[in-house]
Write a protein that holds these residues in place. Structure first.
Motif, PDB file in Angstrom:
ATOM      1  N   THR A 185      -4.376  10.432   3.684  1.00  0.00           N
ATOM      2  CA  THR A 185      -5.050  10.736   4.952  1.00  0.00           C
ATOM      3  C   THR A 185      -5.730  12.097   4.944  1.00  0.00           C
ATOM      4  N   GLY A 186      -5.246  13.037   4.104  1.00  0.00           N
ATOM      5  CA  GLY A 186      -5.674  14.417   4.254  1.00  0.00           C
ATOM      6  C   GLY A 186      -4.985  15.007   5.477  1.00  0.00           C
ATOM      7  N   LYS A 187      -5.352  16.224   5.819  1.00  0.00           N
ATOM      8  CA  LYS A 187      -4.702  16.881   6.954  1.00  0.00           C
ATOM      9  C   LYS A 187      -5.048  16.158   8.247  1.00  0.00           C
ATOM     10  N   VAL A 188      -4.027  15.870   9.042  1.00  0.00           N
ATOM     11  CA  VAL A 188      -4.231  15.199  10.325  1.00  0.00           C
ATOM     12  C   VAL A 188      -3.580  16.015  11.433  1.00  0.00           C
ATOM     13  N   ASP A 189      -4.092  15.871  12.626  1.00  0.00           N
ATOM     14  CA  ASP A 189      -3.504  16.524  13.793  1.00  0.00           C
ATOM     15  C   ASP A 189      -2.079  16.006  13.961  1.00  0.00           C
ATOM     16  N   PHE A 190      -1.118  16.936  14.092  1.00  0.00           N
ATOM     17  CA  PHE A 190       0.277  16.495  14.166  1.00  0.00           C
ATOM     18  C   PHE A 190       0.535  15.605  15.381  1.00  0.00           C
ATOM     19  N   LYS A 191      -0.364  15.638  16.361  1.00  0.00           N
ATOM     20  CA  LYS A 191      -0.183  14.805  17.551  1.00  0.00           C
ATOM     21  C   LYS A 191      -0.383  13.321  17.256  1.00  0.00           C
ATOM     22  N   ILE A 192      -1.107  13.001  16.162  1.00  0.00           N
ATOM     23  CA  ILE A 192      -1.287  11.582  15.837  1.00  0.00           C
ATOM     24  C   ILE A 192      -0.422  11.147  14.650  1.00  0.00           C
ATOM     25  N   ILE A 193       0.392  12.063  14.134  1.00  0.00           N
ATOM     26  CA  ILE A 193       1.316  11.684  13.059  1.00  0.00           C
ATOM     27  C   ILE A 193       2.240  10.544  13.486  1.00  0.00           C
ATOM     28  N   PRO A 194       2.727  10.525  14.749  1.00  0.00           N
ATOM     29  CA  PRO A 194       3.553   9.382  15.160  1.00  0.00           C
ATOM     30  C   PRO A 194       2.867   8.034  14.972  1.00  0.00           C
ATOM     31  N   GLU A 195       1.553   7.997  15.141  1.00  0.00           N
ATOM     32  CA  GLU A 195       0.833   6.736  14.953  1.00  0.00           C
ATOM     33  C   GLU A 195       0.882   6.302  13.494  1.00  0.00           C
ATOM     34  N   TRP A 196       0.711   7.262  12.590  1.00  0.00           N
ATOM     35  CA  TRP A 196       0.759   6.932  11.167  1.00  0.00           C
ATOM     36  C   TRP A 196       2.163   6.468  10.770  1.00  0.00           C
ATOM     37  N   ILE A 197       3.190   7.167  11.256  1.00  0.00           N
ATOM     38  CA  ILE A 197       4.557   6.781  10.897  1.00  0.00           C
ATOM     39  C   ILE A 197       4.869   5.375  11.399  1.00  0.00           C
ATOM     40  N   SER A 198       4.345   5.033  12.563  1.00  0.00           N
ATOM     41  CA  SER A 198       4.690   3.748  13.180  1.00  0.00           C
ATOM     42  C   SER A 198       4.227   2.550  12.362  1.00  0.00           C
ATOM     43  N   ILE A 199       3.194   2.711  11.523  1.00  0.00           N
ATOM     44  CA  ILE A 199       2.700   1.564  10.752  1.00  0.00           C
ATOM     45  C   ILE A 199       3.401   1.432   9.396  1.00  0.00           C
ATOM     46  N   ILE A 200       4.263   2.406   9.064  1.00  0.00           N
ATOM     47  CA  ILE A 200       4.975   2.370   7.783  1.00  0.00           C
ATOM     48  C   ILE A 200       6.138   1.380   7.860  1.00  0.00           C
ATOM     49  N   ASP A 201       6.348   0.640   6.782  1.00  0.00           N
ATOM     50  CA  ASP A 201       7.472  -0.296   6.707  1.00  0.00           C
ATOM     51  C   ASP A 201       8.714   0.359   6.100  1.00  0.00           C
ATOM     52  N   ILE A 202       8.525   1.168   5.060  1.00  0.00           N
ATOM     53  CA  ILE A 202       9.633   1.883   4.427  1.00  0.00           C
ATOM     54  C   ILE A 202       9.201   3.328   4.203  1.00  0.00           C
ATOM     55  N   ILE A 237       0.864  -1.184   0.000  1.00  0.00           N
ATOM     56  CA  ILE A 237       0.000   0.000   0.000  1.00  0.00           C
ATOM     57  C   ILE A 237       0.900   1.232   0.000  1.00  0.00           C
ATOM     58  N   LEU A 238       0.517   2.242  -0.754  1.00  0.00           N
ATOM     59  CA  LEU A 238       1.200   3.531  -0.695  1.00  0.00           C
ATOM     60  C   LEU A 238       0.400   4.441   0.226  1.00  0.00           C
ATOM     61  N   LEU A 239       1.049   4.927   1.274  1.00  0.00           N
ATOM     62  CA  LEU A 239       0.408   5.792   2.259  1.00  0.00           C
ATOM     63  C   LEU A 239       1.016   7.186   2.187  1.00  0.00           C
ATOM     64  N   ILE A 240       0.177   8.189   1.965  1.00  0.00           N
ATOM     65  CA  ILE A 240       0.622   9.586   1.975  1.00  0.00           C
ATOM     66  C   ILE A 240      -0.080  10.274   3.138  1.00  0.00           C
ATOM     67  N   VAL A 241       0.702  10.656   4.140  1.00  0.00           N
ATOM     68  CA  VAL A 241       0.152  11.263   5.350  1.00  0.00           C
ATOM     69  C   VAL A 241       0.196  12.779   5.204  1.00  0.00           C
ATOM     70  N   GLY A 242      -0.980  13.391   5.188  1.00  0.00           N
ATOM     71  CA  GLY A 242      -1.077  14.832   5.014  1.00  0.00           C
ATOM     72  C   GLY A 242      -1.926  15.166   3.801  1.00  0.00           C
ATOM     73  N   PRO A 243      -2.238  16.453   3.621  1.00  0.00           N
ATOM     74  CA  PRO A 243      -3.058  16.861   2.472  1.00  0.00           C
ATOM     75  C   PRO A 243      -2.281  16.727   1.167  1.00  0.00           C
ATOM     76  N   LEU A 244      -2.923  16.157   0.161  1.00  0.00           N
ATOM     77  CA  LEU A 244      -2.283  15.964  -1.138  1.00  0.00           C
ATOM     78  C   LEU A 244      -2.341  17.261  -1.938  1.00  0.00           C
ATOM     79  N   GLU A 245      -1.203  17.666  -2.514  1.00  0.00           N
ATOM     80  CA  GLU A 245      -1.180  18.873  -3.337  1.00  0.00           C
ATOM     81  C   GLU A 245      -2.029  18.666  -4.591  1.00  0.00           C
ATOM     82  N   LYS A 246      -2.641  19.754  -5.061  1.00  0.00           N
ATOM     83  CA  LYS A 246      -3.577  19.676  -6.183  1.00  0.00           C
ATOM     84  C   LYS A 246      -2.948  19.091  -7.437  1.00  0.00           C
ATOM     85  N   ARG A 247      -1.656  19.313  -7.618  1.00  0.00           N
ATOM     86  CA  ARG A 247      -0.995  18.841  -8.838  1.00  0.00           C
ATOM     87  C   ARG A 247      -1.074  17.323  -8.997  1.00  0.00           C
TER      88      ARG A 247
END
Length: 391
Positions: free
Chosen positions: A267-284, A240-250
């Motif tokens: 994900t779209g814009k997320v509270d920076f306090k839960i960004i660690p949770e998103w990073i933790s599930i990434i493999d690369i 799966i490709l995961l992009i954490v944060g709002p995607l630029e229009k381009r």
């Protein structure tokens, strides 16, 4: 000391994190810090509060059209703030009018103010502004970017490239300090597999999928990751490709028409306090960077986040990031091509032991060299040195 941090960004974006992370560590050395940053919500009035011991003032965003830097209400508020409040030291982050003009007024109305200028992005002369057609704003910023550096008593840079650029402006080398952005090793930590599985369930992601991830802003070079994912997905169905944060229009149409769009999570814009949770599930984790002045001048904060989480990193050999990856053996560098990105990713996915080694090295590097507390101590030492010389 009473210290003012002037940051043009909207709170929670870009260099705001560099300024805020410095501030919340510097206060441990018994300084008082006020951080001015643009409010994402307040249009006409400022909003102040304490966060992690730092007094943050969100300034009004009325008629701001550039996501920070040029808003008339913002400029007026900051100028009056600097006239009616006396600081011992002002640390400017970037050069925009909402930073430059308040600084000038502070130095005009108050004597003996130490000025540190932080150079954290390459804007003019082939930098960020060159990506857009020339406007009155970009022409003015060509001047402001260099003038604020020349006016400073001391300069801090986030990268070696910007340190060299400061030297090219004839700034004495003893007044330039290369202080990279740090890693938040307290809030972002490697998690055991059991917790990662629970987070995947929380985010509705298949527990058996390998997650290839990119976090945050600065998406100009995201194209090689999106195209590379196409090649990877053709070879493996468990990614799966995961992009954490709002995607630029381009990138909207490209993602919408992607042959494997069902395997791409935005994900779209997320509270920076839960960004660690998103990073933790990434493999690369990925840091795609084309070889441009803009990217040579960058030292993305996401790099520290990746290291703190103990994740292997795949990046292009541009700027300080490549040096860190190679020196500390925390990942792989690639050519600027989707083919090489896919090739190195597939290689790494088949080498779980190597993923583990890179991840452990990344966390160790974050703890030993890039912990925000250690990086901020170096900055505090420079503040104290400057204070002794002036007073």
């Amino acid at each position: 000391m009473n210290i003012l941090y002037l940051n043009h960004n909207i709170k929670g974006e870009g260099t705001y994190f560099r300024a805020f992370n410095f501030a919340r560590q510097i206060i441990k050395f018994k300084h008082n810090i006020v951080l001015l940053t643009l409010s994402p919500k307040k249009i006409f009035t400022p909003f102040s509060y304490i966060e992690d011991g730092v007094k943050i003032i969100e300034t009004p965003n009325f008629l701001d059209r550039t996501r920070g830097g040029w808003g008339p209400a913002d400029i007026i508020y900051r100028v009056f703030h600097c006239i009616f409040n006396k600081y011992d030291l002002i640390h400017t982050f970037a050069h925009k009018p909402t930073v430059y003009l308040p600084l000038l007024n502070a130095k005009l109305f108050h004597k003996k103010i130490i000025h540190f200028a932080d150079w954290d992005d390459w804007w003019g002369k082939g930098g960020i502004n060159s990506e857009y057609r020339p406007t009155p704003e970009t022409i003015i910023e060509e001047f402001l970017e260099q003038d604020i550096i020349k006016r400073a008593d001391y300069v801090t840079t986030t990268s070696i490239a910007l340190k060299q650029r400061a030297l090219n402006l004839k700034i004495p080398k003893e007044k330039i300090f290369h202080i990279p952005s740090g890693a938040d090793i307290e809030r972002i930590k490697p998690l055991p597999k059991s917790k990662i599985l629970k987070l995947k369930q929380k985010f509705n992601i298949n527990k058996n999928k390998k997650i290839l991830g990119f976090v945050g802003f600065g998406q100009a070079d995201l194209g090689i990751l999106i195209d590379g994912f196409t090649l990877i997905r053709k070879k493996r169905k468990d990614v799966i490709l995961l992009i954490v944060g709002p995607l630029e229009k381009r990138w909207h149409n490209i993602i919408e028409n992607h042959p494997y769009k069902n395997d791409i999570v935005i994900t779209g814009k997320v509270d920076f306090k839960i960004i660690p949770e998103w990073i933790s599930i990434i493999d690369i984790c990925y840091l795609p960077l084309k070889d441009t002045p803009t990217n040579r001048g960058r030292n993305p904060i996401k790099m520290g986040d990746y290291m703190a989480a103990g994740k292997p990193i795949i990046a292009n050999p541009v700027g300080d990031a490549a040096h860190i990856i190679r020196k500390y053996k925390i990942g792989l560098t690639i050519n600027y091509s989707s083919y090489d990105l896919a090739k190195k990713t597939l290689f790494l996915l088949n080498k779980q032991k190597l993923i583990t080694i890179f991840g452990k090295n990344a966390r160790k590097t974050a703890e030993n060299y890039y912990d925000w507390e250690k990086v901020a101590k170096e900055l505090n030492d420079k503040y104290n040195m400057a204070c002794k010389l002036l007073f």
